[in-house]
Structure formats: C-alpha cells, structure tokens
Design an enzyme around this catalytic site. Sequence first.
Site, mmCIF file in Angstrom:
data_model
loop_
_atom_site.group_PDB
_atom_site.id
_atom_site.type_symbol
_atom_site.label_atom_id
_atom_site.label_comp_id
_atom_site.label_asym_id
_atom_site.label_seq_id
_atom_site.Cartn_x
_atom_site.Cartn_y
_atom_site.Cartn_z
ATOM 1 N N SER A 135 40.858 44.911 44.328
ATOM 2 C CA SER A 135 39.597 45.132 43.618
ATOM 3 C C SER A 135 39.379 46.613 43.347
ATOM 4 O O SER A 135 39.788 47.473 44.150
ATOM 5 C CB SER A 135 38.473 44.603 44.515
ATOM 6 O OG SER A 135 37.235 45.104 44.126
ATOM 7 N N TYR B 136 33.613 44.019 52.438
ATOM 8 C CA TYR B 136 34.445 43.318 51.449
ATOM 9 C C TYR B 136 35.513 44.270 50.891
ATOM 10 O O TYR B 136 36.716 43.963 50.896
ATOM 11 C CB TYR B 136 33.591 42.758 50.291
ATOM 12 C CG TYR B 136 34.436 42.376 49.110
ATOM 13 C CD1 TYR B 136 35.224 41.228 49.143
ATOM 14 C CD2 TYR B 136 34.531 43.198 47.977
ATOM 15 C CE1 TYR B 136 36.062 40.894 48.079
ATOM 16 C CE2 TYR B 136 35.357 42.880 46.914
ATOM 17 C CZ TYR B 136 36.117 41.721 46.971
ATOM 18 O OH TYR B 136 36.951 41.408 45.916
ATOM 19 N N LYS C 130 39.807 44.484 51.302
ATOM 20 C CA LYS C 130 40.815 44.561 50.229
ATOM 21 C C LYS C 130 41.745 45.752 50.447
ATOM 22 O O LYS C 130 42.957 45.657 50.225
ATOM 23 C CB LYS C 130 40.117 44.667 48.862
ATOM 24 C CG LYS C 130 39.416 43.390 48.439
ATOM 25 C CD LYS C 130 40.423 42.294 48.155
ATOM 26 C CE LYS C 130 39.809 40.931 48.041
ATOM 27 N NZ LYS C 130 40.781 39.852 47.889
HETATM 28 P P1 NAD Z 1 36.158 32.721 43.982
HETATM 29 O O1 NAD Z 1 35.255 32.752 45.152
HETATM 30 O O2 NAD Z 1 35.705 32.021 42.764
HETATM 31 O O3 NAD Z 1 37.597 32.174 44.390
HETATM 32 C C1 NAD Z 1 38.147 32.375 45.668
HETATM 33 C C2 NAD Z 1 38.595 31.020 46.183
HETATM 34 O O4 NAD Z 1 39.189 31.193 47.471
HETATM 35 C C3 NAD Z 1 37.442 30.038 46.338
HETATM 36 O O5 NAD Z 1 37.752 28.834 45.662
HETATM 37 C C4 NAD Z 1 37.338 29.811 47.848
HETATM 38 O O6 NAD Z 1 36.915 28.503 48.168
HETATM 39 C C5 NAD Z 1 38.760 30.109 48.305
HETATM 40 N N1 NAD Z 1 38.900 30.562 49.693
HETATM 41 C C6 NAD Z 1 38.219 31.538 50.335
HETATM 42 N N2 NAD Z 1 38.634 31.649 51.608
HETATM 43 C C7 NAD Z 1 39.610 30.723 51.783
HETATM 44 C C8 NAD Z 1 40.406 30.319 52.883
HETATM 45 N N3 NAD Z 1 40.288 30.896 54.078
HETATM 46 N N4 NAD Z 1 41.303 29.326 52.710
HETATM 47 C C9 NAD Z 1 41.433 28.718 51.511
HETATM 48 N N5 NAD Z 1 40.692 29.056 50.434
HETATM 49 C C10 NAD Z 1 39.785 30.029 50.565
HETATM 50 O O7 NAD Z 1 36.480 34.249 43.635
HETATM 51 P P2 NAD Z 1 37.204 34.854 42.356
HETATM 52 O O8 NAD Z 1 36.200 35.602 41.582
HETATM 53 O O9 NAD Z 1 38.022 33.832 41.686
HETATM 54 O O10 NAD Z 1 38.129 35.923 43.068
HETATM 55 C C11 NAD Z 1 39.489 35.661 43.346
HETATM 56 C C12 NAD Z 1 40.070 36.866 44.065
HETATM 57 O O11 NAD Z 1 39.906 38.032 43.272
HETATM 58 C C13 NAD Z 1 39.390 37.171 45.401
HETATM 59 O O12 NAD Z 1 40.379 37.619 46.301
HETATM 60 C C14 NAD Z 1 38.443 38.308 45.063
HETATM 61 O O13 NAD Z 1 38.182 39.117 46.167
HETATM 62 C C15 NAD Z 1 39.247 39.049 44.010
HETATM 63 N N6 NAD Z 1 38.423 39.825 43.084
HETATM 64 C C16 NAD Z 1 37.404 39.222 42.405
HETATM 65 C C17 NAD Z 1 36.614 39.972 41.538
HETATM 66 C C18 NAD Z 1 35.464 39.342 40.817
HETATM 67 O O14 NAD Z 1 34.547 40.075 40.416
HETATM 68 N N7 NAD Z 1 35.423 38.034 40.611
HETATM 69 C C19 NAD Z 1 36.893 41.337 41.335
HETATM 70 C C20 NAD Z 1 37.957 41.917 42.041
HETATM 71 C C21 NAD Z 1 38.726 41.153 42.916
HETATM 72 C C1 WQD Z 2 27.528 45.258 37.547
HETATM 73 C C2 WQD Z 2 26.418 46.176 37.103
HETATM 74 C C3 WQD Z 2 24.676 46.485 38.736
HETATM 75 C C4 WQD Z 2 23.172 42.396 38.649
HETATM 76 C C5 WQD Z 2 31.188 43.881 42.117
HETATM 77 C C6 WQD Z 2 32.038 44.264 43.294
HETATM 78 C C7 WQD Z 2 33.432 44.597 42.844
HETATM 79 C C8 WQD Z 2 34.011 43.476 42.016
HETATM 80 C C9 WQD Z 2 33.104 43.157 40.881
HETATM 81 C C10 WQD Z 2 35.060 41.970 43.582
HETATM 82 C C11 WQD Z 2 25.957 47.112 38.216
HETATM 83 C C12 WQD Z 2 24.153 45.809 37.479
HETATM 84 C C13 WQD Z 2 23.913 43.537 38.390
HETATM 85 C C14 WQD Z 2 21.807 42.348 38.261
HETATM 86 C C15 WQD Z 2 22.037 44.568 37.353
HETATM 87 N N1 WQD Z 2 34.135 42.278 42.762
HETATM 88 N N2 WQD Z 2 23.344 44.600 37.760
HETATM 89 N N3 WQD Z 2 21.300 43.442 37.609
HETATM 90 O O1 WQD Z 2 28.699 45.726 41.596
HETATM 91 O O2 WQD Z 2 30.094 46.500 39.628
HETATM 92 O O3 WQD Z 2 31.087 45.020 41.273
HETATM 93 O O4 WQD Z 2 31.810 42.836 41.391
HETATM 94 O O5 WQD Z 2 36.000 42.614 43.917
HETATM 95 O O6 WQD Z 2 34.183 44.765 43.985
HETATM 96 O O7 WQD Z 2 31.477 45.399 43.931
HETATM 97 O O8 WQD Z 2 29.381 44.102 39.769
HETATM 98 O O9 WQD Z 2 28.281 42.416 38.390
HETATM 99 O O10 WQD Z 2 27.264 43.013 40.626
HETATM 100 O O11 WQD Z 2 27.154 44.647 38.780
HETATM 101 O O12 WQD Z 2 21.508 45.531 36.798
HETATM 102 O O13 WQD Z 2 21.089 41.382 38.493
HETATM 103 O O14 WQD Z 2 25.276 45.381 36.776
HETATM 104 O O15 WQD Z 2 23.762 47.442 39.191
HETATM 105 O O16 WQD Z 2 25.666 48.327 37.610
HETATM 106 P P1 WQD Z 2 29.734 45.444 40.603
HETATM 107 P P2 WQD Z 2 28.006 43.440 39.420
#
Ligand code: NAD
Ligand code: WQD
Length: 342
Positions: A128, A153, A157
């Site tokens: 991330s 979190y 990562k």
């Molecule tokens: P998500 O929560 O939709 O998907 C993650 C899945 O993993 C879920 O279906 C959950 O049930 C499953 N899971 C969690 N713990 C588990 C376990 N112990 N055993 C089996 N399954 C398990 O999230 P996502 O948005 O699809 O994210 C996928 C990956 O990408 C995650 O590792 C997340 O940290 C990373 N990521 C997401 C974002 C984002 O903003 N969505 C950004 C950066 C990184």
């Molecule tokens: C985006 C922008 C908020 C909600 C997070 C994790 C990052 C990655 C992506 C997993 C920010 C603003 C949001 C609202 C708002 N995930 N906002 N009103 O915080 O950039 O990133 O998700 O890895 O690790 O930190 O994403 O979508 O929460 O926010 O004004 O109700 O929107 O302040 O500027 P963020 P976000």
Amino acid sequence: MNKIQILLTGGAGYIGSHTIIELINKGYDVISADNYSNSTPKTYERIQKITGQSVKHFGVDLCDLFLTKQLFEENPGIKGIIHFAALKSVPESVAQPLHYYFNNINSLLNILECVKVYSIPNFIFSSSCSVYGNVRLLPVNEDTPLGITESPYAYSKLIGEKIIQDFARINPATKAISLRYFNPVGAHISGFNGELPNLPPTNLVPVITQTAIGKRKEMSVFGNDMATRDGSCIRDYIHVSDIAEAHVNALKYLLEETQNSNYSLFNLGSGNGVTVLEAIRAFELISKQKLNYKIVPRRPGDVEAIYSDSRKANTLLHWKPKHDINSMMETAWNWEKNLALD
Ligand code: NAD
Ligand code: WQD
C-alpha cells in the site's frame, strides 16, 4: 494446453474479485481462498455472471496453518499466488492493533510457509502507498525514503514487505513482487462487480456514491485548509480494473522475464493527483446531481498530498492505466445504482 493455475487469497474481496475476472479473461485457471471476514461467497456468482466461468473457491482462514496447508495438498498444481487477504481499514487498525497485526502477519507467514513447503515459484503481495507515510517530495517513487508509518495497518504492510524480501533472499527458487497500490476506486465496467465490504465504508468514493443514492444524508470533506490548489487533500485514485490488470502483467513478468533479483517492488498509481473537491465535482458531472457535503476539520492522520510516480511499472510491467477520474466515478456510480436494485 494446460492453463496455469494461480491461487488468489482474499479473492472474494474488492481487488481480488476484479483480478480474478482479468485472470480468467487472460486464460488462467484461478482458485480463491477467503474467510469472508470482509466479503461473502456471493462474489463468485457475480464473477460467473461477468466471465461465464465458475471459480473454484475455499473458505479458509489463512491464520490457520493446518487448513492452509490442506489447501495446497488438495491443489498440487498451483504455480503462483497473489496474496490479497488482509484486513484493510486504517481507523479499525488504530482501534484494534493486535487484531490487525495478528491477521495480516500470521496469514502472510502461513502462506509463505506453504510457498516454501510446496515450492511455489511465483508470489505477489498487496502492499500500500500508506507505507510512505507523510512524504515531502512528490510524486513518490519506489526509492523515496519512507516517512513515519501512520497506522498499525500501514505498518503491517511494511513488515509484510520486509518479511517477503527476507524470504526471497534465502529462497532463490521463488520470485516475489510487492505492489504498492495508491487509492483503488471504481467498479467493473459491466456494473455487476464492485466494492461491497461487510462494514460501512469510510473511503471517499463509496462514501460519495452512498451519499448520492441516499444511504447517507450528507458527507464530510475533511479539511479545506491544506497547502493544495483548493485546500482539500490530494490523492492518486486508480481504477480497480487497472490495478487488476497490473497483477496480470506482474504475473507475466514473473513467469516470463529474467530479473536481476528475485524480489521487486512497484508503485501502482495513475500519476495524477486529484483533490477531494475535484473528485466530488467529477462525480457531480457524471451523475448529474449535486452532492450534499459539508467541510469539516481535517481527519487525524491524513497526509495532505500524495501521488505516485509509476514509471517503473509502466516500463517493466508494460502497464498503463486506462481509466480517468470520470470513468472511476461513472463505474462506481453504476455499481451503487445496481446494488440498489439488488
Ligand atoms: P477486501 O477487504 O475487499 O479484500 C480482502 C479479502 O481478504 C476479504 O475478502 C477478506 O474476507 C479476506 N481476508 C482477510 N483476512 C483473511 C484471512 N485471515 N484469511 C482468509 N481471507 C482473509 O480488501 P481489498 O480492497 O480488496 O484489498 C485487497 C488487498 O489490497 C489487501 O491486502 C489490502 O490491504 C490491499 N490494499 C487495498 C487498498 C484499498 O484501498 N482497497 C489499497 C492498498 C492496498
Ligand atoms: C481519500 C481522501 C480523505 C472520506 C486509505 C488508506 C490507504 C489505502 C487507501 C489501503 C482523503 C478524504 C474521505 C470522507 C473525505 N488503503 N475523505 N471524506 O485515506 O487516502 O487512503 O485508503 O491500503 O492505505 O490510508 O483514502 O478514501 O479514506 O480518503 O473528505 O468521508 O478523501 O480526507 O483526503 P486514504 P480515503
């Protein structure tokens, strides 16, 4: 010709399910393992509706090493793993740090134990942009020094990346990649798959679409006093199907290309910084409706601005995102409207 079999952990989740669709479309044989802590098995029905194919899936908690090993015993043909499974809410991780460290680290350690025991040659990890913390120099590339990691979190990562790097160093038969996603948003272009977490979302785009559909009365914009062009925070939003495609390319890179090292790291972002108010305006334009929002104080822990330099992925993974912010908003909105009809 036999299809290459890939295991996706967390395949029922948001990014995993979109990646399954892309992998099926590219001819891979996909299996998925998920404990449904933030998803449901219904995801596989949606994937089948889009691709016409059923997905072999297992309900497994990857923190259970015995059950995880059983999965590999039953599926001896796995040639690669994309490890999406993790808990991903930043505020929840601040409230429950042990739960987050336990889940995200144990599941990774167990999967890597299986990579070793069952000699899996290819491994991709979901990292991330949150590992960068608060950085001064923008855009950020893979060599940008990391700032202070703001949440359990994000730290889970960062530790995950380090564990994989150390693992790869002493296991030359496995090639591994960490992908640092920026802000994945949007939904599948068909309108039949998108983000559907078990708890109410806190991320910007689902908050926007839920407000527009009436699930929320109004939404908050966290701060308009930042040192940015309109005072609201800047982020690098990237369409989830572009992220999914990057995984297919990363897999191809591992399978086909000769690398100097068996561990690499890539940013996955669009390269464009978009402010919160610009994102809202883009949504209002495509949905042709005014959004009910108010400006409130900054959200604790938010960085003011971050966006990616993704040239490494553009060059080495031959990856170019196709969707702009309008397309991200349009697909997210179509998904929200379809959910309302469900
Ligand atoms: P998500 O929560 O939709 O998907 C993650 C899945 O993993 C879920 O279906 C959950 O049930 C499953 N899971 C969690 N713990 C588990 C376990 N112990 N055993 C089996 N399954 C398990 O999230 P996502 O948005 O699809 O994210 C996928 C990956 O990408 C995650 O590792 C997340 O940290 C990373 N990521 C997401 C974002 C984002 O903003 N969505 C950004 C950066 C990184
Ligand atoms: C985006 C922008 C908020 C909600 C997070 C994790 C990052 C990655 C992506 C997993 C920010 C603003 C949001 C609202 C708002 N995930 N906002 N009103 O915080 O950039 O990133 O998700 O890895 O690790 O930190 O994403 O979508 O929460 O926010 O004004 O109700 O929107 O302040 O500027 P963020 P976000």
